[in-house]
Design a protein around this motif. Structure first.
Motif, short mmCIF file in Angstrom:
data_model
loop_
_atom_site.label_atom_id
_atom_site.label_comp_id
_atom_site.label_asym_id
_atom_site.label_seq_id
_atom_site.Cartn_x
_atom_site.Cartn_y
_atom_site.Cartn_z
N LYS A 1 -18.78 2.65 -5.77
CA LYS A 1 -19.93 2.43 -4.88
C LYS A 1 -19.82 3.39 -3.69
O LYS A 1 -18.83 3.37 -2.95
N ASP B 1 -7.74 2.29 -3.44
CA ASP B 1 -8.15 3.05 -2.25
C ASP B 1 -6.90 3.65 -1.61
O ASP B 1 -5.77 3.39 -2.06
N ASP C 1 -4.46 7.49 -5.02
CA ASP C 1 -5.33 8.65 -4.82
C ASP C 1 -6.11 8.87 -6.11
O ASP C 1 -5.53 9.16 -7.16
N GLY D 1 -12.16 3.70 -4.83
CA GLY D 1 -12.62 3.92 -3.46
C GLY D 1 -13.29 2.65 -2.96
O GLY D 1 -14.29 2.69 -2.26
C1 LIG Z 1 -17.99 5.81 1.45
S1 LIG Z 1 -16.53 4.88 1.23
C2 LIG Z 1 -17.07 3.65 0.10
C3 LIG Z 1 -16.25 2.39 0.20
C4 LIG Z 1 -16.73 1.27 -0.70
N1 LIG Z 1 -16.84 1.67 -2.08
C5 LIG Z 1 -18.05 0.74 -0.19
O1 LIG Z 1 -19.09 1.03 -0.75
O2 LIG Z 1 -18.03 0.03 0.82
C6 LIG Z 1 -15.47 5.88 0.28
C7 LIG Z 1 -14.11 5.26 0.05
O3 LIG Z 1 -13.31 6.20 -0.69
C8 LIG Z 1 -11.99 6.10 -0.21
N2 LIG Z 1 -11.26 7.32 -0.55
C9 LIG Z 1 -11.36 8.54 0.02
N3 LIG Z 1 -10.52 9.40 -0.58
C10 LIG Z 1 -9.88 8.69 -1.55
C11 LIG Z 1 -8.89 9.04 -2.52
N4 LIG Z 1 -8.40 10.27 -2.59
N5 LIG Z 1 -8.45 8.07 -3.38
C12 LIG Z 1 -8.94 6.81 -3.30
N6 LIG Z 1 -9.89 6.42 -2.41
C13 LIG Z 1 -10.35 7.36 -1.54
C14 LIG Z 1 -12.16 5.92 1.29
O4 LIG Z 1 -11.00 5.43 1.91
C15 LIG Z 1 -13.34 4.94 1.32
O5 LIG Z 1 -12.92 3.60 1.30
#
Ligand SMILES: C[S@@+](CC[C@H](N)C(=O)[O-])C[C@H]1O[C@@H](n2cnc3c(N)ncnc32)[C@H](O)[C@@H]1O
Length: 208
Positions: A127, A93, A113, A70
């Motif tokens: 994070k 992501d 995913d 993510g």
């Molecule tokens: C709150 S953000 C945090 C982003 C990054 N880690 C940061 O701190 O800036 C959560 C992240 O999870 C990703 N995300 C949501 N569902 C996901 C999934 N099923 N698989 C992978 N990533 C996912 C979102 O696109 C987003 O970029």
């Protein structure tokens, strides 16, 4: 928002009540929102990661490879690279997020995913990701982390960093230690370490 306050808990998040779908579903077809959310999170990483690395950078001592699950546009991975250039990095992501990631030959961006699978690495970094989700989803993500992480005697661990802000609007949760411990044990983890930084950040190391 008014409708959300009248719901019996647990119910859908205020975001889901307002838009009829989850934030991460909507970013798939609302290009403006996708750019806004990813840009805001990248800014958050630019601001907070140097503080995290200054206060707790030792969590990456001896690390050869990590996957940022993510990891958005790769802001945290870039900050880690600046401090630990030898670490091989990948960022997992959603496809709509990875599609906008900046070109960087030193980072492998993996569209995917995290509920399906996570690319293998010595260390799994998350994070502001786990606190976006309810307990069931956290258990699923952590079980996939367990499959992907190196064994403990090879330096394997999961590093989760989050900041204490209101995450309820997308159905996530800030949890106290006992609540995290319950989630960890359901995902098969028994050993962990929590470090608080600056009063607002927590870092949890989970050992496979
Ligand atoms: C709150 S953000 C945090 C982003 C990054 N880690 C940061 O701190 O800036 C959560 C992240 O999870 C990703 N995300 C949501 N569902 C996901 C999934 N099923 N698989 C992978 N990533 C996912 C979102 O696109 C987003 O970029």
């Amino acid at each position: 928002m008014m409708a959300w306050f009248r719901l019996d808990k647990p119910g859908p998040s205020p975001f889901a009540v307002a838009y009829g779908e989850m934030l991460w579903e909507r970013t798939d077809h609302d290009a403006g929102l996708n750019v806004l959310v990813n840009g805001a999170l990248a800014a958050d990483s630019r601001f907070l990661m140097p503080i995290f690395l200054k206060e707790c950078g030792e969590v990456f001592d001896g690390v050869d490879s990590l996957v940022d699950v993510g990891g958005g546009l790769g802001g945290a991975a870039a900050a880690i690279a600046a401090a630990f250039p030898h670490i091989k990095r990948s960022v997992l992501d959603l496809p709509q997020v990875v599609a906008d990631a900046p070109y960087d030959t030193n980072v492998e961006y993996v569209p995917g995913d995290m509920f399906e699978s996570i690319p293998p690495a010595q260390v799994i970094f998350l994070k502001s990701t786990l606190h976006d989700w309810g307990d069931e989803e956290c258990v699923k993500i952590l079980k996939n982390c367990k499959q992907a992480v190196a064994p403990r005697d090879e330096g394997g661990k999961i590093v989760s960093v989050f900041f204490d802000f209101d995450i309820l609007f997308i159905n996530g949760a800030e949890r106290d230690e006992q609540e995290w411990k319950d989630v960890f044990s359901r995902a098969g983890f028994t050993d962990y370490k929590i470090v608080s930084v600056l009063g607002v950040m927590s870092i949890i190391e989970l050992y496979p």
